[in-house]
Design a protein around this motif. Sequence first.
Motif, mmCIF file in Angstrom:
data_model
loop_
_atom_site.group_PDB
_atom_site.id
_atom_site.type_symbol
_atom_site.label_atom_id
_atom_site.label_comp_id
_atom_site.label_asym_id
_atom_site.label_seq_id
_atom_site.Cartn_x
_atom_site.Cartn_y
_atom_site.Cartn_z
ATOM 1 N N THR A 83 46.915 41.262 45.415
ATOM 2 C CA THR A 83 47.709 42.263 44.685
ATOM 3 C C THR A 83 47.219 43.672 44.989
ATOM 4 O OG1 THR A 83 48.090 40.655 42.908
ATOM 5 C CG2 THR A 83 48.525 42.977 42.431
ATOM 6 N N VAL A 84 45.920 43.897 44.865
ATOM 7 C CA VAL A 84 45.371 45.227 45.139
ATOM 8 C C VAL A 84 45.586 45.605 46.603
ATOM 9 C CG1 VAL A 84 43.247 46.593 45.244
ATOM 10 C CG2 VAL A 84 43.678 45.114 43.273
ATOM 11 N N GLY A 85 45.348 44.658 47.506
ATOM 12 C CA GLY A 85 45.514 44.936 48.932
ATOM 13 C C GLY A 85 46.920 45.385 49.267
ATOM 14 N N ASN A 86 47.922 44.680 48.747
ATOM 15 C CA ASN A 86 49.310 45.037 49.057
ATOM 16 C C ASN A 86 49.732 46.348 48.400
ATOM 17 O OD1 ASN A 86 50.372 42.976 50.784
ATOM 18 N ND2 ASN A 86 50.279 41.550 49.071
ATOM 19 N N LEU A 87 49.345 46.565 47.146
ATOM 20 C CA LEU A 87 49.758 47.780 46.447
ATOM 21 C C LEU A 87 49.148 49.032 47.079
ATOM 22 C CD1 LEU A 87 49.643 46.636 42.702
ATOM 23 C CD2 LEU A 87 51.648 46.946 44.167
ATOM 24 N N VAL A 88 47.875 48.974 47.450
ATOM 25 C CA VAL A 88 47.240 50.139 48.045
ATOM 26 C C VAL A 88 47.753 50.360 49.465
ATOM 27 C CG1 VAL A 88 45.040 51.212 48.670
ATOM 28 C CG2 VAL A 88 45.203 49.831 46.599
ATOM 29 N N ALA A 89 48.077 49.281 50.182
ATOM 30 C CA ALA A 89 48.607 49.423 51.543
ATOM 31 C C ALA A 89 49.915 50.200 51.554
ATOM 32 C CB ALA A 89 48.803 48.043 52.174
ATOM 33 N N LEU A 90 50.681 50.130 50.458
ATOM 34 C CA LEU A 90 51.958 50.841 50.386
ATOM 35 C C LEU A 90 51.782 52.357 50.509
ATOM 36 C CD1 LEU A 90 53.638 48.891 47.443
ATOM 37 C CD2 LEU A 90 54.296 48.797 49.851
ATOM 38 N N SER B 201 44.715 43.472 55.789
ATOM 39 C CA SER B 201 43.805 42.339 55.981
ATOM 40 C C SER B 201 43.176 41.910 54.660
ATOM 41 C CB SER B 201 42.721 42.695 56.998
ATOM 42 O OG SER B 201 41.787 43.610 56.468
ATOM 43 N N ILE B 202 42.970 42.866 53.750
ATOM 44 C CA ILE B 202 42.470 42.504 52.418
ATOM 45 C C ILE B 202 43.501 41.636 51.694
ATOM 46 C CG2 ILE B 202 41.909 43.446 50.137
ATOM 47 C CD1 ILE B 202 40.650 45.844 51.593
ATOM 48 N N ALA B 203 44.775 42.042 51.768
ATOM 49 C CA ALA B 203 45.830 41.237 51.143
ATOM 50 C C ALA B 203 45.911 39.853 51.767
ATOM 51 C CB ALA B 203 47.174 41.960 51.275
ATOM 52 N N GLN B 204 45.781 39.780 53.090
ATOM 53 C CA GLN B 204 45.818 38.481 53.761
ATOM 54 C C GLN B 204 44.658 37.601 53.308
ATOM 55 O OE1 GLN B 204 48.271 37.500 55.809
ATOM 56 N NE2 GLN B 204 49.325 39.465 55.775
#
Length: 486
Positions: A283-290, A303-306
């Motif tokens: 969740t954190v990985g995808n939200l911050v990647a945005l 890669s964190i989200a993965q």
Amino acid sequence: MTAQTVDHVSLLPLYAAAGTAVLVLLADLLFASRAAIFGALTSGGIATAAGAIVVGGSRVGTFCAASSCSWVPSPLAMVAAVVFAGLTVGVLGLSVPSLRLGTAPAGEFCFLLACSMTGGVVVGYAGDLITLIVGVETLTLPLYLLVGLRRFVPGEKVSTASASASVTFFLISVISTAIALLGAALNYAATGALHLDRLVDGVGPFAPVANAGVALLVIGLAFKVAAVPLHAWAPATYEGAPLPVAAYLSTASKLGGVLALAAIVARVDAAALTGVLAVLTMTVGNLVALRQTRMVRLLAWSSIAQAGYILAALALGGAGVAAAAAYSVFFVVLELIAFGVVVALRPPGADGGSLLAYRGAGRRSPWLGAALVLAFAGLAGLPPGLAGLFAKVTVVDALIDNGHGWLAGVVALNAVIGLAYYVRVSALLYTKPEAPGISVVDPALLEAATHPRLPVSRAVGFVLAAASLVAVALGFAPQLLFDALS
């Protein structure tokens, strides 16, 4: 006391990997030729993969006492050794243009890369906690130096980014290693178990100590996969490291962490802790990647989200190891392709640049643009990246089959969130420039677009494009790998 047995054939992958490091040192000492050094590392990587295939996954282990062994061949270990060898050779190929410019000493660079490969092989075959942690540290220690190993060429503006990233990586890693060692010590003190096949959940009066040891061990190893809340080092380190080293960090280092975690959670009950880490990480990985505006930082948060998807499978314990391993293999392949395209699009020795620097890059370099789009499609789980799609389906299917439907729903929801930034960057590659005659924003990318590329960079581009097409064609491969590892 039972005497230990040693089967040297089972140790062939280790001999080949460690011998590669020695061979690179000798090539640097005797020939002082980059070609000889590159050849030594490449041949050693091929020999390591060949040795793993020869040993196979059903051979009896070695360094055995009674019924437990410290070196255990298995299908997963064989696949891991082949992948580590392939990643090493691939990262070397990405590094050749910058090494030819003298941005880093070739001998030291290749020696450290070979040492890290050796650690990865050890992690895959580890049968006890000591071997496992030694393997993880052997994989990680050379990376501290690789991140900061940079020789500035005359006239280049001096930057401290690599040194800062190296120090950050080192300090946080030391703390995580201390936590993992404390956890291993507590578990051993409570249960007396050192070999992985004897690890058990705490029972009796020492159960709280054993359970605390398992929790600390999982938390310490979670650093290697950049799991939240132990993730802060990853974006800064990737951004400050040379691009090929960042590619190795994002793939080989993460794969080593996954293997180490899988070895623990497959034998003890850490489902609750691993599940929480999985939800937070994806969740954190995808939200911050945005919100990212630089390419390497976007890949880092991606890669964190993965890693969160992989941890979701590991939350099943032993039942999810095969799904996590299958997903990890295809993730590292797609991630290496993505980083490889970035390396090919940038001038040798440059950083990843901003996302705006890639505006129209797919129009100027159609093959490289197609390879990056296919890699992003695979990471997002979209057609035509069928390998990534079926890898996600493998994880979701395993979660549903084992009664973790809620976690499968979280994985699916996060996969939808991840589509936003993958599609945004893919569309940017084919967006026309804002003004006529302006093809790039970043001066470094402008230099790469207006000057002839090194033959190696052009060759790397074609290889990456071909690898992407193969990944698309083999969409059924994750299920086959899952079946083989089950």
